[in-house]
Design an enzyme around this catalytic site. Structure first.
Site, short mmCIF file in Angstrom:
data_model
loop_
_atom_site.label_atom_id
_atom_site.label_comp_id
_atom_site.label_asym_id
_atom_site.label_seq_id
_atom_site.Cartn_x
_atom_site.Cartn_y
_atom_site.Cartn_z
CE LYS A 126 19.85 -20.63 -41.18
NZ LYS A 126 18.88 -19.24 -42.32
P1 NAD Z 1 19.50 -25.37 -52.20
O1 NAD Z 1 19.96 -26.46 -51.34
O2 NAD Z 1 18.15 -24.79 -52.37
O3 NAD Z 1 20.52 -24.76 -52.90
C1 NAD Z 1 21.28 -25.44 -52.50
C2 NAD Z 1 22.87 -24.60 -53.92
O4 NAD Z 1 23.81 -25.11 -53.54
C3 NAD Z 1 22.65 -26.39 -54.98
O5 NAD Z 1 22.39 -26.31 -55.35
C4 NAD Z 1 23.77 -27.44 -54.04
O6 NAD Z 1 24.09 -28.08 -54.90
C5 NAD Z 1 24.74 -25.83 -53.44
N1 NAD Z 1 26.09 -25.91 -53.31
C6 NAD Z 1 25.62 -26.88 -51.54
N2 NAD Z 1 27.17 -26.69 -51.18
C7 NAD Z 1 28.51 -26.32 -52.33
C8 NAD Z 1 29.18 -25.99 -51.85
N3 NAD Z 1 30.08 -26.09 -51.28
N4 NAD Z 1 29.98 -25.15 -53.75
C9 NAD Z 1 29.40 -24.74 -54.30
N5 NAD Z 1 27.77 -25.34 -54.40
C10 NAD Z 1 27.37 -25.89 -53.49
O7 NAD Z 1 19.56 -23.60 -50.67
P2 NAD Z 1 19.03 -22.41 -51.07
O8 NAD Z 1 17.76 -22.50 -50.15
O9 NAD Z 1 19.06 -21.79 -52.64
O10 NAD Z 1 20.02 -22.03 -50.41
C11 NAD Z 1 21.65 -21.24 -50.77
C12 NAD Z 1 21.74 -19.96 -49.48
O11 NAD Z 1 21.08 -19.02 -49.54
C13 NAD Z 1 22.24 -20.71 -48.37
O12 NAD Z 1 23.58 -19.73 -47.22
C14 NAD Z 1 21.72 -20.10 -47.26
O13 NAD Z 1 21.28 -19.55 -46.07
C15 NAD Z 1 21.22 -18.42 -48.12
N6 NAD Z 1 19.49 -18.61 -47.66
C16 NAD Z 1 18.28 -18.89 -48.16
C17 NAD Z 1 17.12 -18.54 -48.31
C18 NAD Z 1 16.39 -19.13 -48.78
O14 NAD Z 1 15.17 -18.74 -48.85
N7 NAD Z 1 16.32 -19.97 -48.86
C19 NAD Z 1 16.82 -16.96 -47.68
C20 NAD Z 1 18.09 -16.31 -47.38
C21 NAD Z 1 19.32 -16.91 -47.52
#
Ligand code: NAD
Length: 436
Positions: A126
């Protein structure tokens, strides 16, 4: 069996003293999950201890010039490789104001388990930069990305360590990483990242893969519970790449998405949100705040809404001992990494809430990243339909596999997932032996 620290059997602190550099609350949560699974599977204590530390942890700092040209800030970045045994390491890059070495280490551990559960030939990694991406112009975001890439260039590579998007980064950021890496190597190296734009060798279906996997798990879990998804109320925290895709696919299956949120708060319509309107609003205004025709609520209120399926898809540590008693869903499917604390897990289990853990529920992203890597190596690209079908069949197989372990051992799905993941790593490590 005695445990490596001696302290855990006494219910004492989770970690050996003195504390390690990456010892933070989130790291402790990752270790506590590992400890629970290790006890349940009677894991060899040498290996148990080994898996608690990342194999390599890189900390970099670099100057970053703001658009006004006069302001230069020093930023801190990380790249942690937890496990090099299984092949190249793999994991996202996160831009967030609160990223630290402990978070990145914990997330790299989750990646190791995730890759192993899905039977992918990677260990976990990571990365992150401690910066608030919402306060950056596009030019600033690009400069940070290129400099951070230069700082970690010797530790990444298609056979070495392959980054992907995570919180605060997207396919444009991956394109800049790929370009910076390629410029410095002197030739184009698409395989250095996944989650790239399709025009640069990205895979069809990668952007939606994590959300699609979340829904594949929701379907498997609801079948197991005898819960119909048609008409079910979905609540999604975090309307980003993962959350918005999960919401859209749930809606297409007949579920009612009653509430979604972002970092500033959420919107609610008990009759079901019109997601096309939500998307149009977010495209224009970036955040949900101010959207007309819906009720507004805080993230804390959103998590406690009565619903059938709750999908935390934002950040870690959202469901804790403080609110676990008031979570009112039947099924909790973790789109985010680490949204539920260990203490909250126990409360949810007592209350009969079925939890599909992050290492399984959000493994769709790394699975299609693997497909992207394979397609890139072969220079042979699959159709979106092929990608989605293969993803869903791997997710279904992994879910049933983990459910089988949970039933056989009488443990939670989280422990079962970790047991499944650690077991494969254990065998690989045993076969490779210890150098020298
Ligand atoms: P992203 O940046 O596209 O979206 C994140 C969303 O969460 C946004 O709407 C943001 O405004 C909101 N957010 C941020 N801080 C917040 C808070 N404190 N409270 C409430 N909402 C909040 O990110 P993503 O890629 O969708 O990732 C989201 C989660 O999924 C993360 O934990 C990431 O580690 C996990 N994840 C993502 C992927 C991927 O392929 N993108 C894969 C596995 C896990």
């Amino acid at each position: 069996m005695p445990d490596p620290s001696g302290a855990r059997d006494a219910g004492g602190p989770l970690l050996d003293a003195p504390a390690r550099e990456w010892d933070t609350p989130m790291y402790r949560q990752a270790v506590a999950q590992l400890d629970t699974a290790a006890r349940a599977m009677d894991l060899d204590e040498n290996l148990w201890d080994r898996l608690r530390s990342p194999q390599r942890a890189h900390v970099v700092s670099f100057p970053f010039r703001r658009d006004d040209y006069e302001t230069v800030e020093t930023l801190v970045g990380y790249r942690v490789q937890h496990l090099l045994t299984m092949g190249p390491t793999k994991g996202g890059i996160r831009y967030a104001a609160d990223v630290d070495l402990g978070d990145v280490t914990a997330l790299s551990m989750f990646m190791s388990w995730k890759c192993s559960i899905m039977n992918l030939p990677f260990g976990g990694a990571k990365g992150g930069v401690r910066v608030d991406p919402t306060a950056l112009s596009k030019g600033e975001l690009q400069r940070i990305t290129r400099r951070y890439t230069s700082e970690i260039i010797e530790v990444i590579g298609p056979d070495r360590d392959i980054p992907a998007p995570d919180l605060g980064t997207d396919e444009q950021v991956m394109a800049w990483i790929m370009d910076t890496y390629s410029q410095q190597k002197g030739f184009t190296v698409p395989g250095v990242v996944t989650g790239k734009p399709v025009e640069l060798g990205g895979s069809a279906g990668r952007r939606e893969a994590t959300g699609r996997g979340v829904i594949a798990c929701s379907l498997e879990a609801s079948r197991h519970l005898g819960l119909a998804l048609e008409g079910a109320r979905f609540v999604v925290q975090g309307y980003g790449e993962v959350g918005s895709t999960a919401a859209r696919i749930a809606r297409s299956l007949g579920a009612r998405v009653v509430a979604v949120s972002d970092a500033k708060g959420g919107v609610l319509d008990p009759g079901g949100l019109d997601l096309a309107k939500v998307d149009a609003w977010v495209r224009e205004h970036r955040f949900l705040e101010g959207m007309p025709g819906v009720d507004h609520l805080s993230n804390a209120e959103l998590l406690e809404l009565p619903c059938e399926v709750l999908v935390p898809a934002a950040v870690q540590n959202q469901i804790t001992e403080a609110n676990a008693g008031r979570i009112a869903c039947r099924l909790l499917v973790e789109g985010a990494n680490g949204p539920t604390s260990v203490a909250a897990d126990a409360v949810l289990a007592e209350r009969g809430i079925f939890v599909v853990p992050d290492v399984l529920a959000n493994a769709g992203g790394v699975t299609v990243s693997y497909f992207e890597w394979v397609q890139g190596l072969q220079h042979f690209f699959w159709s979106e339909e092929d990608v989605n079908n293969r993803l869903i069949s791997l997710m279904q197989r992994a879910f049933q596999d983990v459910l089988g372990v949970a039933r056989a051992r009488g443990v939670s799905l989280r422990s079962a997932a970790l047991i499944r993941g650690i077991d494969r790593i254990k065998e690989a490590k045993r076969r490779r032996g210890i150098f020298p």
